[in-house]
Write a protein that holds these residues in place. Sequence first.
Motif, PDB file in Angstrom:
ATOM      1  N   ILE A  50     -38.565   3.065 -18.181  1.00 25.18           N
ATOM      2  CA  ILE A  50     -38.434   3.197 -16.730  1.00 25.18           C
ATOM      3  C   ILE A  50     -37.427   4.293 -16.422  1.00 25.18           C
ATOM      4  CG2 ILE A  50     -37.476   2.057 -14.673  1.00 25.18           C
ATOM      5  CD1 ILE A  50     -38.673  -0.568 -15.718  1.00 25.18           C
ATOM      6  N   SER A  51     -37.748   5.100 -15.437  1.00 23.62           N
ATOM      7  CA  SER A  51     -36.771   6.071 -14.938  1.00 23.62           C
ATOM      8  C   SER A  51     -36.442   5.756 -13.496  1.00 23.62           C
ATOM      9  CB  SER A  51     -37.295   7.504 -15.059  1.00 23.62           C
ATOM     10  OG  SER A  51     -38.226   7.783 -14.028  1.00 23.62           O
ATOM     11  N   ARG A  52     -35.219   6.055 -13.107  1.00 25.79           N
ATOM     12  CA  ARG A  52     -34.765   5.816 -11.725  1.00 25.79           C
ATOM     13  C   ARG A  52     -33.812   6.957 -11.380  1.00 25.79           C
ATOM     14  NH1 ARG A  52     -33.347   1.766  -7.827  1.00 25.79           N
ATOM     15  NH2 ARG A  52     -33.778   3.037  -5.996  1.00 25.79           N
ATOM     16  N   PRO A  53     -34.356   8.142 -11.138  1.00 27.16           N
ATOM     17  CA  PRO A  53     -33.509   9.312 -10.966  1.00 27.16           C
ATOM     18  C   PRO A  53     -32.737   9.348  -9.656  1.00 27.16           C
ATOM     19  CG  PRO A  53     -35.805   9.875 -10.572  1.00 27.16           C
ATOM     20  CD  PRO A  53     -35.780   8.474 -11.091  1.00 27.16           C
ATOM     21  N   ASN A  61     -32.094  -0.133 -11.517  1.00 24.09           N
ATOM     22  CA  ASN A  61     -31.003   0.296 -10.644  1.00 24.09           C
ATOM     23  C   ASN A  61     -30.754   1.780 -10.871  1.00 24.09           C
ATOM     24  OD1 ASN A  61     -30.287  -2.230  -9.466  1.00 24.09           O
ATOM     25  ND2 ASN A  61     -29.351  -2.805 -11.392  1.00 24.09           N
ATOM     26  N   GLN A  62     -30.470   2.480  -9.801  1.00 26.00           N
ATOM     27  CA  GLN A  62     -30.200   3.902  -9.925  1.00 26.00           C
ATOM     28  C   GLN A  62     -28.891   4.107 -10.663  1.00 26.00           C
ATOM     29  OE1 GLN A  62     -27.887   6.182  -8.263  1.00 26.00           O
ATOM     30  NE2 GLN A  62     -28.835   7.926  -9.255  1.00 26.00           N
ATOM     31  N   GLY A  63     -28.931   4.955 -11.676  1.00 25.88           N
ATOM     32  CA  GLY A  63     -27.716   5.308 -12.394  1.00 25.88           C
ATOM     33  C   GLY A  63     -27.382   4.414 -13.558  1.00 25.88           C
ATOM     34  N   SER A  64     -28.248   3.454 -13.839  1.00 23.27           N
ATOM     35  CA  SER A  64     -27.994   2.599 -14.995  1.00 23.27           C
ATOM     36  C   SER A  64     -29.301   2.257 -15.686  1.00 23.27           C
ATOM     37  CB  SER A  64     -27.264   1.316 -14.569  1.00 23.27           C
ATOM     38  OG  SER A  64     -28.074   0.561 -13.698  1.00 23.27           O
ATOM     39  N   GLN A  68     -45.869   6.034 -10.632  1.00 21.34           N
ATOM     40  CA  GLN A  68     -44.779   6.471  -9.770  1.00 21.34           C
ATOM     41  C   GLN A  68     -44.715   5.611  -8.508  1.00 21.34           C
ATOM     42  OE1 GLN A  68     -45.377  10.576  -8.760  1.00 21.34           O
ATOM     43  NE2 GLN A  68     -45.405  11.267 -10.872  1.00 21.34           N
ATOM     44  N   CYS A  69     -43.492   5.345  -8.070  1.00 27.29           N
ATOM     45  CA  CYS A  69     -43.281   4.693  -6.782  1.00 27.29           C
ATOM     46  C   CYS A  69     -42.251   5.470  -5.983  1.00 27.29           C
ATOM     47  CB  CYS A  69     -42.830   3.247  -6.964  1.00 27.29           C
ATOM     48  SG  CYS A  69     -44.191   2.101  -7.193  1.00 27.29           S
ATOM     49  N   GLN A  70     -42.660   5.863  -4.784  1.00 29.74           N
ATOM     50  CA  GLN A  70     -41.800   6.595  -3.864  1.00 29.74           C
ATOM     51  C   GLN A  70     -41.558   5.722  -2.637  1.00 29.74           C
ATOM     52  OE1 GLN A  70     -40.620  10.113  -4.091  1.00 29.74           O
ATOM     53  NE2 GLN A  70     -39.307   9.225  -2.516  1.00 29.74           N
ATOM     54  N   VAL A  71     -40.286   5.519  -2.297  1.00 31.31           N
ATOM     55  CA  VAL A  71     -39.923   4.681  -1.164  1.00 31.31           C
ATOM     56  C   VAL A  71     -39.435   5.579  -0.029  1.00 31.31           C
ATOM     57  CG1 VAL A  71     -38.615   2.653  -0.436  1.00 31.31           C
ATOM     58  CG2 VAL A  71     -39.179   2.964  -2.844  1.00 31.31           C
ATOM     59  N   ASP A  72     -39.724   5.173   1.205  1.00 34.35           N
ATOM     60  CA  ASP A  72     -39.365   6.017   2.343  1.00 34.35           C
ATOM     61  C   ASP A  72     -37.918   5.829   2.797  1.00 34.35           C
ATOM     62  OD1 ASP A  72     -40.723   4.217   5.240  1.00 34.35           O
ATOM     63  OD2 ASP A  72     -39.530   3.534   3.541  1.00 34.35           O
ATOM     64  N   SER A  73     -37.159   5.022   2.071  1.00 33.98           N
ATOM     65  CA  SER A  73     -35.749   4.847   2.374  1.00 33.98           C
ATOM     66  C   SER A  73     -35.006   4.568   1.076  1.00 33.98           C
ATOM     67  CB  SER A  73     -35.547   3.703   3.361  1.00 33.98           C
ATOM     68  OG  SER A  73     -36.084   2.498   2.850  1.00 33.98           O
ATOM     69  N   GLN A  74     -33.693   4.701   1.119  1.00 37.41           N
ATOM     70  CA  GLN A  74     -32.908   4.478  -0.091  1.00 37.41           C
ATOM     71  C   GLN A  74     -32.768   2.986  -0.369  1.00 37.41           C
ATOM     72  OE1 GLN A  74     -29.234   6.649   0.507  1.00 37.41           O
ATOM     73  NE2 GLN A  74     -30.163   8.566  -0.168  1.00 37.41           N
ATOM     74  N   VAL A  75     -33.006   2.617  -1.598  1.00 35.48           N
ATOM     75  CA  VAL A  75     -32.902   1.218  -2.004  1.00 35.48           C
ATOM     76  C   VAL A  75     -32.097   1.139  -3.292  1.00 35.48           C
ATOM     77  CG1 VAL A  75     -35.017   0.462  -0.874  1.00 35.48           C
ATOM     78  CG2 VAL A  75     -35.126   1.323  -3.207  1.00 35.48           C
ATOM     79  N   THR A  76     -31.340   0.066  -3.429  1.00 31.92           N
ATOM     80  CA  THR A  76     -30.517  -0.088  -4.618  1.00 31.92           C
ATOM     81  C   THR A  76     -31.359  -0.483  -5.821  1.00 31.92           C
ATOM     82  OG1 THR A  76     -28.689  -0.768  -3.228  1.00 31.92           O
ATOM     83  CG2 THR A  76     -28.511  -1.261  -5.584  1.00 31.92           C
ATOM     84  N   MET A  77     -32.170  -1.500  -5.647  1.00 31.22           N
ATOM     85  CA  MET A  77     -32.942  -2.016  -6.770  1.00 31.22           C
ATOM     86  C   MET A  77     -34.434  -1.861  -6.531  1.00 31.22           C
ATOM     87  SD  MET A  77     -30.948  -5.372  -8.166  1.00 31.22           S
ATOM     88  CE  MET A  77     -31.078  -6.334  -6.663  1.00 31.22           C
ATOM     89  N   LEU A  83     -42.590   3.968 -14.019  1.00 29.67           N
ATOM     90  CA  LEU A  83     -42.795   3.047 -15.128  1.00 29.67           C
ATOM     91  C   LEU A  83     -43.848   3.674 -16.033  1.00 29.67           C
ATOM     92  CD1 LEU A  83     -42.639   0.140 -16.486  1.00 29.67           C
ATOM     93  CD2 LEU A  83     -44.647  -0.396 -15.078  1.00 29.67           C
ATOM     94  N   THR A  84     -43.536   3.800 -17.302  1.00 25.14           N
ATOM     95  CA  THR A  84     -44.503   4.281 -18.274  1.00 25.14           C
ATOM     96  C   THR A  84     -44.949   3.126 -19.144  1.00 25.14           C
ATOM     97  OG1 THR A  84     -43.539   6.505 -18.317  1.00 25.14           O
ATOM     98  CG2 THR A  84     -44.921   5.877 -20.183  1.00 25.14           C
ATOM     99  N   VAL A  85     -46.248   2.986 -19.315  1.00 24.84           N
ATOM    100  CA  VAL A  85     -46.787   2.004 -20.248  1.00 24.84           C
ATOM    101  C   VAL A  85     -47.250   2.796 -21.465  1.00 24.84           C
ATOM    102  CG1 VAL A  85     -48.322   0.028 -20.560  1.00 24.84           C
ATOM    103  CG2 VAL A  85     -47.589   0.680 -18.255  1.00 24.84           C
ATOM    104  N   SER A  86     -46.593   2.552 -22.598  1.00 24.83           N
ATOM    105  CA  SER A  86     -46.768   3.400 -23.775  1.00 24.83           C
ATOM    106  C   SER A  86     -47.688   2.769 -24.802  1.00 24.83           C
ATOM    107  CB  SER A  86     -45.401   3.651 -24.425  1.00 24.83           C
ATOM    108  OG  SER A  86     -44.508   4.209 -23.520  1.00 24.83           O
TER     109      SER A  86
END
Lengths: 108, 110
Positions: B68-71, B50-53, B22-31, B78-81
Amino acid sequence: TQLLEQSPQFLSIQEGENLTVYCNSSSVFSSLQWYRQEPGEGPVLLVTVVTGGEVKKLKRLTFQFGDARKDSSLHITAAQPGDTGLYLCADRDDKIIFGKGTRLHILP
Amino acid sequence: SAVISQKPSRDICQRGTSLTIQCQVDSQVTMMFWYRQQPGQSLTLIATANQGSEATYESGFVIDKFPISRPNLTFSTLTVSNLSPEDSSIYLCSVGGGYTFGSGTRLTVV
């Protein structure tokens, strides 16, 4: 595919000495970046250079970008143990391509 | 500049299992970018999220292996399966076109 070659691969020197590491690209850089990565951490951006021939200084670090924008050097003056790390050059365009890095170890 | 919190910092996993980072950012980022750093090697871009795609994967990386999820604009996973020893690496996320990296997740597969 762009290739970034860094040399030397490894460098171990005594504290107080000067050193230079190099980065060469198979094609012109869009935007050259240098990073330092310490064990257990992500890379930290040191500098971004765009203009051929540009020289930037960051305390004891001097970054030089070649006139043709295909090569760069990083010079460290009076190296200190805190300079130890992996030095990565990278080309930043729509994504970032990294070189393999120079692993630098400064002996106290 | 943005600050990234990446978890877990390290894990040891059995082959055949999966690990989600998991990665959590302290501000909104596009990519957001996900990288792999194999032992003693440099960073290789896995994908751009990218969020939403759907994420865009680099050559040699596929969605089935690295979903990868970008909710939202501050979070990605990122999941390594289906882990194998060859997946033992450090995985890093990045934002701001390389200006900020997470501290990395060191994965060891046994």
